[in-house]
Write a protein that holds these residues in place. Sequence first.
Motif, short mmCIF file in Angstrom:
data_model
loop_
_atom_site.label_atom_id
_atom_site.label_comp_id
_atom_site.label_asym_id
_atom_site.label_seq_id
_atom_site.Cartn_x
_atom_site.Cartn_y
_atom_site.Cartn_z
N ALA A 135 0.83 -1.21 0.00
CA ALA A 135 0.00 0.00 0.00
C ALA A 135 0.87 1.26 0.00
N GLN A 136 1.94 1.24 0.78
CA GLN A 136 2.84 2.39 0.80
C GLN A 136 3.54 2.55 -0.55
N ALA A 137 3.93 1.43 -1.17
CA ALA A 137 4.57 1.49 -2.48
C ALA A 137 3.61 2.03 -3.54
N VAL A 138 2.34 1.63 -3.50
CA VAL A 138 1.34 2.14 -4.45
C VAL A 138 1.16 3.64 -4.25
N MET A 139 1.06 4.08 -3.02
CA MET A 139 0.84 5.51 -2.75
C MET A 139 2.06 6.34 -3.16
N ASP A 140 3.26 5.84 -2.87
CA ASP A 140 4.47 6.57 -3.29
C ASP A 140 4.56 6.64 -4.80
N TRP A 141 4.24 5.54 -5.46
CA TRP A 141 4.31 5.50 -6.93
C TRP A 141 3.28 6.47 -7.53
N LEU A 142 2.08 6.51 -6.96
CA LEU A 142 1.05 7.43 -7.47
C LEU A 142 1.45 8.88 -7.27
N ARG A 143 2.04 9.20 -6.11
CA ARG A 143 2.48 10.57 -5.86
C ARG A 143 3.56 10.98 -6.85
N ALA A 144 4.42 10.04 -7.24
CA ALA A 144 5.52 10.37 -8.15
C ALA A 144 5.07 10.42 -9.60
N GLU A 145 4.22 9.50 -10.03
CA GLU A 145 3.87 9.36 -11.45
C GLU A 145 2.58 10.07 -11.84
N HIS A 146 1.60 10.09 -10.99
CA HIS A 146 0.27 10.64 -11.33
C HIS A 146 -0.06 11.77 -10.36
N ARG A 147 0.39 12.96 -10.67
CA ARG A 147 0.21 14.10 -9.78
C ARG A 147 -1.24 14.59 -9.74
N ASP A 148 -2.05 14.25 -10.74
CA ASP A 148 -3.43 14.71 -10.77
C ASP A 148 -4.36 13.89 -9.87
N ILE A 149 -3.90 12.73 -9.41
CA ILE A 149 -4.70 11.90 -8.51
C ILE A 149 -4.41 12.33 -7.08
N LYS A 150 -5.46 12.59 -6.32
CA LYS A 150 -5.29 12.96 -4.91
C LYS A 150 -4.99 11.69 -4.11
N VAL A 151 -3.87 11.69 -3.41
CA VAL A 151 -3.46 10.56 -2.59
C VAL A 151 -3.54 11.01 -1.14
N ALA A 152 -4.29 10.27 -0.31
CA ALA A 152 -4.56 10.76 1.04
C ALA A 152 -4.53 9.64 2.07
N GLU A 153 -4.35 10.06 3.31
CA GLU A 153 -4.52 9.20 4.49
C GLU A 153 -5.87 9.53 5.07
N SER A 154 -6.57 8.54 5.58
CA SER A 154 -7.81 8.87 6.27
C SER A 154 -7.45 9.53 7.60
N ASP A 155 -8.20 10.50 8.00
CA ASP A 155 -7.91 11.24 9.22
C ASP A 155 -8.69 10.61 10.36
N GLU A 156 -7.98 10.14 11.37
CA GLU A 156 -8.64 9.48 12.48
C GLU A 156 -9.42 10.46 13.34
N LYS A 157 -9.00 11.73 13.38
CA LYS A 157 -9.68 12.72 14.22
C LYS A 157 -11.05 13.07 13.66
N LYS A 158 -11.14 13.19 12.35
CA LYS A 158 -12.41 13.50 11.70
C LYS A 158 -12.70 12.37 10.71
N PRO A 159 -13.53 11.41 11.07
CA PRO A 159 -13.78 10.28 10.17
C PRO A 159 -14.39 10.74 8.84
N GLY A 160 -13.87 10.17 7.78
CA GLY A 160 -14.38 10.47 6.45
C GLY A 160 -13.75 11.67 5.78
N VAL A 161 -12.85 12.41 6.49
CA VAL A 161 -12.21 13.58 5.90
C VAL A 161 -10.77 13.22 5.59
N PRO A 162 -10.38 13.14 4.32
CA PRO A 162 -9.01 12.75 3.99
C PRO A 162 -8.03 13.90 4.16
#
Length: 184
Positions: A135-162
């Motif tokens: 999962a980390q490799a997919v997210m790193d690859w997306l951040r490097a290759e596909h800048r138009d795709i928003k890559v996010a972590e789910s926020d534990e403090k506010k559920p549903g808000v990336p």
Amino acid sequence: MEINQIFPEKTLPWEGLSGPIYQTHSIKVRKSWMKWACLVLCLFLIAGGLVTKYRVALIFGILYILVLLMDKRVVVTGRGVETFYQMRITTHYELWRWEEIDAVVREDRNHPKLVALYFSRGDRVKRLFFTKADAQAVMDWLRAEHRDIKVAESDEKKPGVPRYYGETKDRKQNKKKHERTAWR
């Protein structure tokens, strides 16, 4: 004669690809007793369709056997998210290209080995489970290759808000500017 000789397996569409191929994992694997219980239910449906006037039970029993024998494989490749369904009588292939995907959000669901990645395309979302390293490799690859795709972590403090990666001051300022001009 084995069933694989009658219905040979088709080759997977991503077998000839170069580059990384990340295989998804299933969290809920059917236990063997459950498969046998479902098979017995199918046989009851087929028998009920043959002996009674309700022939639709026969059709449901046969379809349910085909569903039990179906194999679903999902991978993330350089082309996008690829899903391959193989039943004994037919196959189905689905591809979500990276150009169609809007956002990818990772959610840690407190599983010891797996995390969930949510791929969104328009109003559809696919939840796929990967090992933490994949999962980390997919997210790193997306951040490097596909800048138009928003890559996010789910926020534990506010559920549903990336929490989006790569959000810069310019992007925030353009977003605020767009919000101000949208109301005028």
